[in-house]
Each structure stands twice: as C-alpha cells, then as structure tokens.
Design an enzyme around this catalytic site. Structure first.
Site, PDB file in Angstrom:
ATOM      1  N   LYS A 139       0.816  -1.215   0.000  1.00  0.00           N
ATOM      2  CA  LYS A 139       0.000   0.000   0.000  1.00  0.00           C
ATOM      3  C   LYS A 139       0.851   1.267   0.000  1.00  0.00           C
ATOM      4  O   LYS A 139       0.348   2.352  -0.324  1.00  0.00           O
ATOM      5  CB  LYS A 139      -0.969   0.007   1.178  1.00  0.00           C
ATOM      6  CG  LYS A 139      -0.329   0.160   2.542  1.00  0.00           C
ATOM      7  CD  LYS A 139      -1.389   0.170   3.643  1.00  0.00           C
ATOM      8  CE  LYS A 139      -0.781   0.296   5.025  1.00  0.00           C
ATOM      9  NZ  LYS A 139      -0.028   1.539   5.222  1.00  0.00           N
ATOM     10  N   ARG A 196      -8.407   8.496   4.808  1.00  0.00           N
ATOM     11  CA  ARG A 196      -9.518   7.558   4.660  1.00  0.00           C
ATOM     12  C   ARG A 196     -10.114   7.198   6.014  1.00  0.00           C
ATOM     13  O   ARG A 196     -11.350   7.225   6.202  1.00  0.00           O
ATOM     14  CB  ARG A 196      -9.050   6.271   3.955  1.00  0.00           C
ATOM     15  CG  ARG A 196     -10.100   5.156   3.992  1.00  0.00           C
ATOM     16  CD  ARG A 196      -9.523   3.837   3.502  1.00  0.00           C
ATOM     17  NE  ARG A 196      -8.363   3.388   4.250  1.00  0.00           N
ATOM     18  CZ  ARG A 196      -8.415   2.749   5.417  1.00  0.00           C
ATOM     19  NH1 ARG A 196      -9.570   2.502   6.001  1.00  0.00           N
ATOM     20  NH2 ARG A 196      -7.307   2.357   6.031  1.00  0.00           N
ATOM     21  N   ARG A 210       2.204   4.847  18.886  1.00  0.00           N
ATOM     22  CA  ARG A 210       0.777   5.176  18.761  1.00  0.00           C
ATOM     23  C   ARG A 210      -0.024   4.514  19.885  1.00  0.00           C
ATOM     24  O   ARG A 210      -0.886   5.148  20.500  1.00  0.00           O
ATOM     25  CB  ARG A 210       0.250   4.732  17.395  1.00  0.00           C
ATOM     26  CG  ARG A 210       0.865   5.498  16.233  1.00  0.00           C
ATOM     27  CD  ARG A 210       0.251   5.115  14.912  1.00  0.00           C
ATOM     28  NE  ARG A 210       0.976   5.724  13.801  1.00  0.00           N
ATOM     29  CZ  ARG A 210       0.430   6.048  12.637  1.00  0.00           C
ATOM     30  NH1 ARG A 210      -0.848   5.826  12.419  1.00  0.00           N
ATOM     31  NH2 ARG A 210       1.157   6.597  11.681  1.00  0.00           N
TER      32      ARG A 210
END
Length: 299
Positions: A72, A120, A144
């Site tokens: 990706k 997205r 994160r």
C-alpha cells in the site's frame, strides 16, 4: 551467495521483511528512509512513495538483491528497471480499533480523542461518529499505542485506528478492542499485502513466494487508485477477493469530512486482464457518480 533483502529499518518493516528473507534463505539489510525519520505528515512528505524511494535506490545501486515493501506504500506508477517479483499471501486486510478500557467504536464517549494519520480513516470515523475529536498522528505502532490512556494530557488519546496486519506481525493483537468489518469499512488498496521487488530480469529470485489470488486482488485495488490518479491524501477504500470463480472488487470514495461517499462494485472471471479491466470499470463508475466532486482526484 546469500540473497540480500532490503527493508525499512522500523520494527514492523523488519518483522514483515524477515518472513520474506527467511523464506528465500536471505539476510536482511536495513535501509533508513525519509519517511522513517521525519515527523511531518505523510501527505506533506510527498505521499505514498516516501517509504519506497530509499529502498529502490539501494536496489538499483546493487546494494541489495530484493526489497520488501508494504504494497500500500508503493506509488501506482511502474518503477523503471524494477519489477514486482512476488506478492506473498496477504495478511488480515481489516482496520482495528485499539481503545482504552476495552471500548469499541460505538461505546467511546462523546468527544473522545481518536488518533489516525490516514485521510480515509478520518473520513470513515467522521461518518460513523461525527462527535469524535480526530487527532492526526505519526510514529510507529508502539508509539501510537502508548498514547492510548497516556498520563501526558498533551498526548493522551482514547483510541487509535491501525491495520490488523501490522499488529499481527508484531505480536500486538492483544491491544485490539474491535475488528472493523470490511464491508462497511473498506481499507486502503493493498492493505495487508507485501510486495517483493527486484531488478527487472531478476524476478526468479523471489517468484516462488507469489500468491496468485493475492496478486489479482491487490492489482485490482491499486488499479482503482491509478485510474483515479489518487494518492495518499484521497480518502479511498477498496477491497477485492476471489470467490466462486470470480474476482470481486468494491471501492468507495469519501468526502474528507465523511459526510458523503460513493461506492462501486463489479466482478468478472479472474483472467490476466481482469485486475485492470475491473479497476477501470469500478473507477469509471465512481467518477460518473461524482467521486471527483468529493475528494482530491484528477479525472
């Protein structure tokens, strides 16, 4: 001679490239890219190609024999002199929520702070929960996750949205509080897939790892991006799969604020031309439905 397999130096990239190197009997060669060292947003760094450039330069220079990308992250345009020698069997394509106190998306309190660096995912979150405070984040998976429930009031988040595949490769699926179903929540084209790239003519070095169903699916998904001339700043989800002798493809383009989206789905027999033909059919329908009005595309 031992096959030299180039990889980004991050923990996730090393973990996923390690499976490829082991299968090929090769050794890992870590390569640092600008995307790994910069704290700027991905879109401002130049988008999807930022992680691939350093790897491809090392490959062209003969410093390594193959490189492993998160598929990706690759631009859709072909790279001169290089070839995708193999697309190994794909991991879980879904996104996941990792939230404090075991919460899922529906049970997050009003105004909860949710982190993501993906346009997205921002659009999808805003569509499902317009009351959430969406926080743009960068950094590796561990950094994160560390922000969820953090003691630092400046950095604390109630949840983050990540890719299931990355957490699985790092052995961190224990952090998941909800797997987001693919039908209402399509993910990035080629999410969960790896691409093993070699110099053109050297495809035989990695070809045995190629998984045809995965390659057909991700080529169809990426074909939508190419046809729409869309990069990482465009909120687009796509999902393709083989079933009952057909290749199915669904793609969705969102308005960045999540207030509107258009969807197209088609299927056809999985011959060699199917990914490109299917992608063209889906992308053209998305444009006819007004996708260019919703998102930053180039018709």
């Amino acid at each position: 001679m031992t096959l030299r397999v180039g990889t980004r130096a991050s923990a996730l990239a090393t973990a996923q490239a390690g499976t490829v190197a082991k299968a090929l009997g090769g050794e890992l060669v870590p390569i640092v890219s600008e995307g790994d060292t910069s704290t700027a947003s991905l879109a401002s760094l130049g988008g999807t190609g930022v992680f691939a450039t350093a790897l491809r330069e090392a490959l062209r220079a003969g410093e390594v024999d193959a490189v492993v990308h998160s598929y990706k992250d690759l631009p859709t345009a072909p790279a001169p002199g290089l070839a995708i020698a193999a697309v190994p069997r794909r991991a879980d394509v879904r996104d996941v929520l990792c939230a404090r106190d075991g919460l899922d998306l529906a049970s997050l309190p009003e105004g909860a702070r949710v982190g993501t660096g993906s346009p997205r995912r921002r659009a999808q979150l805003a569509a499902r929960r317009p009351d959430l405070e969406l926080v743009d984040i960068r950094g590796n998976i561990d950094s994160r996750l560390a922000r969820v429930g953090s003691d630092d009031p400046e950095r604390v988040l109630d949840a983050v949205v990540l890719a299931a595949a990355g957490l699985e490769r790092l052995g961190r699926l224990d952090a998941v509080t909800e797997f987001l179903p693919i039908d209402p929540w399509p993910t990035a084209p080629a999410q969960g897939a790896l691409a093993v790239e070699t110099r053109a003519g050297d495809e035989h070095l990695a070809q045995r790892l190629d998984d045809r169903p995965t390659r057909l699916a991700v080529e169809a998904e990426r074909g939508v991006l190419a046809r729409l001339e869309a990069g990482c700043a465009a909120p687009i989800g796509a999902h393709a799969f083989l079933d009952d002798g057909l290749l199915f493809l669904t793609a969705r383009v969102y308005r960045p604020d999540g207030s509107e989206y258009v969807t197209s789905s088609h299927a056809m027999p999985p011959d060699a031309e199917a990914p490109a033909d299917l992608a063209a059919r889906v992308a053209d329908e998305l444009l006819a439905l007004g996708a260019a009005r919703l998102a930053p595309l180039h018709e």
